[in-house]
Design a protein around this motif. Structure first.
Motif, PDB file in Angstrom:
ATOM      1  N   LEU A 240       0.819  -1.215   0.000  1.00  0.00           N
ATOM      2  CA  LEU A 240       0.000   0.000   0.000  1.00  0.00           C
ATOM      3  C   LEU A 240       0.849   1.259   0.000  1.00  0.00           C
ATOM      4  CD1 LEU A 240      -2.933  -0.827   2.470  1.00  0.00           C
ATOM      5  CD2 LEU A 240      -3.149  -0.074   0.093  1.00  0.00           C
ATOM      6  N   ALA A 241       1.996   1.219   0.686  1.00  0.00           N
ATOM      7  CA  ALA A 241       2.869   2.389   0.746  1.00  0.00           C
ATOM      8  C   ALA A 241       3.293   2.826  -0.649  1.00  0.00           C
ATOM      9  CB  ALA A 241       4.094   2.096   1.615  1.00  0.00           C
ATOM     10  N   GLY A 242       3.535   1.860  -1.523  1.00  0.00           N
ATOM     11  CA  GLY A 242       3.864   2.206  -2.898  1.00  0.00           C
ATOM     12  C   GLY A 242       2.634   2.540  -3.723  1.00  0.00           C
ATOM     13  N   ALA A 243       1.517   1.871  -3.426  1.00  0.00           N
ATOM     14  CA  ALA A 243       0.308   2.073  -4.225  1.00  0.00           C
ATOM     15  C   ALA A 243      -0.292   3.461  -4.028  1.00  0.00           C
ATOM     16  CB  ALA A 243      -0.726   1.001  -3.888  1.00  0.00           C
ATOM     17  N   VAL A 244      -0.228   4.011  -2.807  1.00  0.00           N
ATOM     18  CA  VAL A 244      -0.823   5.326  -2.567  1.00  0.00           C
ATOM     19  C   VAL A 244      -0.041   6.431  -3.274  1.00  0.00           C
ATOM     20  CG1 VAL A 244      -1.855   4.689  -0.361  1.00  0.00           C
ATOM     21  CG2 VAL A 244       0.463   5.595  -0.402  1.00  0.00           C
TER      22      VAL A 244
END
Length: 453
Positions: free
Chosen positions: A139-143
């Motif tokens: 998620l850290a990369g997806a956001v």
């Protein structure tokens, strides 16, 4: 050669003092933090919880709730307050529908699957942590990139969080200290969760200033620590000794090979819990739009909303404290009293609509929901065989979430004017549900569950 500026030495002295001050502050904060951790550990180990291993579960739950709080802050948005009411209603309705997805997966699929981990509960609990750690990193990369994996990863975090709740509830009876009881143990674990949120939320808030991806990386570290804590749980969590003898009624040998019916006390507690959960969902959604459209004279929307939400949070905290300190409690009487109290406070709000009534509504709703849920959990842990408790907790949590979602849908569908109309509908629904619940009370009263020494 240029002479040094007369103020340069003064600036250096000031900088040195500031550096020393910051260093002293950091050392003081470190000492205070270590002292706090020592105090928290002593509290977790108190009354035999250290010897039984319950303290390890308490510590693990601290990191779990701290991680969940960080994820919630990372994914939180302000869209609801920045769009017109009509559009916000549609978005909130969609949100309510999406909240059921994790439960729709947990109840029919994960619950029975976790029941097969009776000899590996520690690894099942640890897996729910490790999965969330991995998904938080994704998620850290997806956001940042707005990747298509954003929603699936967020849904996966929610599903794993609900699966953790099921496995943790099924593990608590195995770690019960001598002369300790289920309601008190559940209250002690939940108290550590409140502390986890209180400690983690400010840190996550500061990290959010640098971007939501840093909050999610912080959550990743918390879930890694929780995974280690799960693996360190005592081996007795995996034990199945005596599970065939835990039935209070019926033939135990037949229950091993056949289906286990829901005990009447559990069914009653679950039905009674649906009332407070419905009211909670209704109150949050109805008041969010009601106060936004028709604020009370002299009070801002934000302050009124904070009053209701703060009252609910305070009530929830008081419910956790009460479960931890009460000497004895009858679960059936408790859930019945909560349902009656909810009806009474909504009637009060209908008759005396105002700031005091709103604060009281939130307070009683939060207090009652906490006490009723603890009583339901204790009833399941007492009356349902361990080998099917994961399924029982999954299905009970799904039922309660469904009640909350239905209440939320009714709340956003209610007309805004007049303000008392929505509360009148709530009175009618809760009163009708109360009659339904009380007319199906088990003939045999439930046993008293001692919660203190």
């Amino acid at each position: 050669m240029n002479a040094p500026h007369p103020d340069s030495s003064t600036d250096e002295q000031r900088g040195s003092r500031v550096a020393r001050g910051l260093g002293a502050t950091a050392r003081g904060a470190g000492r205070a933090g270590r002292a706090t951790m020592r105090t928290a550990k002593r509290a977790a180990d108190a009354q035999g919880a250290g010897e039984s291993g319950l303290s390890r579960l308490i510590q693990m739950h601290f990191f779990n709730t701290a991680g969940d709080a960080a994820v919630a802050i990372a994914l939180a948005g302000t869209l609801f307050f920045t769009v017109p009411s009509g559009e916000a209603r549609g978005q909130v309705a969609l949100f309510l529908g999406l909240t059921m997805l994790p439960f729709a997966i947990v109840a029919p699929l994960i619950g029975p699957f976790l029941d097969r981990f009776a000899h590996g509960r520690r690894w099942a609990v640890g897996a729910t942590m490790a999965i969330r750690a991995f998904l938080c990193w994704v998620l850290a990369g997806a956001v940042v990139t707005e990747s298509a994996w954003l929603f699936p990863a967020a849904l996966g975090v929610l599903v794993a969080s609900k699966a953790y709740g099921v496995t943790r509830a099924a593990a608590v009876p195995r770690l019960l200290p001598q002369d300790f009881t289920l309601v008190k143990a559940n209250g002690r674990v939940s108290m550590s969760g409140i502390v986890g949120v209180a400690v983690s939320a400010p840190i996550a808030g500061l990290a959010s200033l640098a971007g939501p991806e840093w909050v999610l990386r912080y959550a990743f570290l918390l879930f890694v620590a929780a995974t280690i804590g799960a693996i360190r749980l005592p081996k007795r969590v995996d034990s199945s000794e005596g599970e065939g003898d835990l039935l209070l009624r019926g033939d135990a040998d037949k229950a091993r090979t056949g289906s286990v019916r829901i005990p009447p006390a559990v069914a009653y507690a679950l039905r009674a819990n649906c009332g407070p959960r419905w009211m909670s969902g209704f109150l949050i959604m109805f008041m969010a739009f009601q106060l936004r459209q028709n604020p009370i004279d002299g009070w801002s929307v934000e302050l009124l909303t904070a009053l209701v939400v703060g009252g609910a949070a305070t009530g929830n905290f008081l419910g956790v404290v009460a479960a931890s300190v009460l000497k004895k409690i009858n679960p059936a009487i408790t859930v019945s009293a909560v349902l009656v109290a909810d009806i009474a406070v909504v009637v009060f709000g209908f008759l005396f609509y105002g700031v005091l009534a709103l604060a009281l509504l939130g307070l009683v709703a939060g207090l009652g929901q906490a006490l009723a849920k603890f009583s339901l959990d204790a009833t399941i842990q007492r009356d349902v065989p361990h080998r099917v408790q994961a399924s029982a907790f999954a299905r009970s949590d799904t039922t309660l979430q469904l009640a909350w979602v239905i209440g939320g849908f009714v709340g956003i569908a209610m007309p805004i004017d007049p303000p008392r109309l929505g509360l009148g509908v709530a009175i009618a629904v809760l009163a009708a549900w109360g009659v339904f619940v009380f007319t199906r009370h088990p003939k045999r009263s439930s046993r008293v569950v001692r919660t203190g020494n």
